[in-house]
Design a protein around this motif. Structure first.
Motif, PDB file in Angstrom:
ATOM      1  N   THR A   1       0.846  -1.195   0.000  1.00 47.57           N
ATOM      2  CA  THR A   1       0.000   0.000   0.000  1.00 47.57           C
ATOM      3  C   THR A   1       0.880   1.244   0.000  1.00 47.57           C
TER       4      THR A   1
ATOM      5  N   THR B   1       2.754   1.707  -3.388  1.00 50.45           N
ATOM      6  CA  THR B   1       1.847   2.165  -4.444  1.00 50.45           C
ATOM      7  C   THR B   1       1.553   3.654  -4.274  1.00 50.45           C
TER       8      THR B   1
ATOM      9  N   ALA C   1      -3.212   2.545 -10.905  1.00 52.18           N
ATOM     10  CA  ALA C   1      -3.341   2.064  -9.521  1.00 52.18           C
ATOM     11  C   ALA C   1      -4.772   1.651  -9.209  1.00 52.18           C
ATOM     12  N   SER C   2      -5.742   2.355  -9.794  1.00 55.44           N
ATOM     13  CA  SER C   2      -7.136   2.011  -9.506  1.00 55.44           C
ATOM     14  C   SER C   2      -7.558   0.724 -10.205  1.00 55.44           C
ATOM     15  N   ARG C   3      -6.930   0.422 -11.349  1.00 56.90           N
ATOM     16  CA  ARG C   3      -7.288  -0.785 -12.111  1.00 56.90           C
ATOM     17  C   ARG C   3      -6.450  -2.008 -11.763  1.00 56.90           C
TER      18      ARG C   3
ATOM     19  N   SER D   1      -4.922  -5.084 -10.240  1.00 53.42           N
ATOM     20  CA  SER D   1      -5.453  -6.049  -9.262  1.00 53.42           C
ATOM     21  C   SER D   1      -4.490  -6.235  -8.086  1.00 53.42           C
TER      22      SER D   1
ATOM     23  N   THR E   1      -3.084  -3.711  -6.547  1.00 52.82           N
ATOM     24  CA  THR E   1      -3.224  -2.573  -5.639  1.00 52.82           C
ATOM     25  C   THR E   1      -4.034  -3.006  -4.416  1.00 52.82           C
TER      26      THR E   1
ATOM     27  N   ARG F   1      -6.255   1.412  -2.956  1.00 51.68           N
ATOM     28  CA  ARG F   1      -7.255   1.641  -4.004  1.00 51.68           C
ATOM     29  C   ARG F   1      -8.333   2.609  -3.527  1.00 51.68           C
ATOM     30  N   ASP F   2      -8.771   2.477  -2.279  1.00 59.35           N
ATOM     31  CA  ASP F   2      -9.806   3.368  -1.733  1.00 59.35           C
ATOM     32  C   ASP F   2      -9.396   4.832  -1.861  1.00 59.35           C
TER      33      ASP F   2
ATOM     34  N   VAL G   1      -9.159   5.892  -5.645  1.00 59.55           N
ATOM     35  CA  VAL G   1     -10.478   6.060  -6.255  1.00 59.55           C
ATOM     36  C   VAL G   1     -11.151   7.333  -5.734  1.00 59.55           C
TER      37      VAL G   1
END
Length: 151
Positions: free
Chosen positions: A7, A10, A112-114, A116, A118, A123-124, A127
């Motif tokens: 996390t 990223t 990063a949002s796409r 898998s 992440t 991701r939260d 996004v």
């Protein structure tokens, strides 16, 4: 613990790119003569600082250490922007370079949002910040196109 390292890593990548943008906008805001552009650049720099802060908070929450510097690409981009501005149309030069830095940030956020790989915590945050990132990108793209068409 492994999860939180992923996390942090990223989000730290995104912090570096957002920080590049923030530094570049701050510098551009001091260099352009156009008052409206100065205001726009300063506003987006503030926006980038908020993104850096939110990402940093998320890195700390994951038990990591937030990134405190930009990227090599960002430094080179700034140098190129300065050079281009020195050689000619300062305003368009900066807008074009800044729009490129927006492309980089948006691409990194999209990825990063796409991705898998992440972690959910990362991701939260990504996004949640994505609409903000996309909005700055669109503002700069529209500005660049408008200036290009005016030439």
């Amino acid at each position: 613990m492994q999860m939180s390292n992923k996390t942090a890593s990223t989000l730290n990548d995104l912090i570096s790119i957002a920080r590049d943008g923030k530094d570049f906008y701050e510098e551009a805001a001091q260099k352009v003569g156009d008052a409206e552009l100065r205001t726009l650049f300063a506003r987006i720099a503030t926006n980038k600082a908020q993104i850096v802060n939110e990402l940093s908070a998320a890195v700390q929450a994951a038990g990591g250490t937030p990134e405190t510097s930009g990227t090599m690409v960002g430094s080179m981009q700034q140098m190129y922007g300065k050079l281009r501005a020195a050689l000619g149309d300062t305003e368009y030069g900066y807008v074009a370079e800044l729009e490129e830095s927006e492309d980089r940030l948006l691409e990194a956020f999209d990825e990063a949002s796409r991705d898998s790989d992440t972690p959910p915590a990362a991701r939260d945050v990504v996004v949640r910040l994505l609409p903000e990132v996309r909005s700055c990108h669109d503002v700069m793209r529209a500005r660049k196109l408008a200036m290009k068409n005016a030439h």
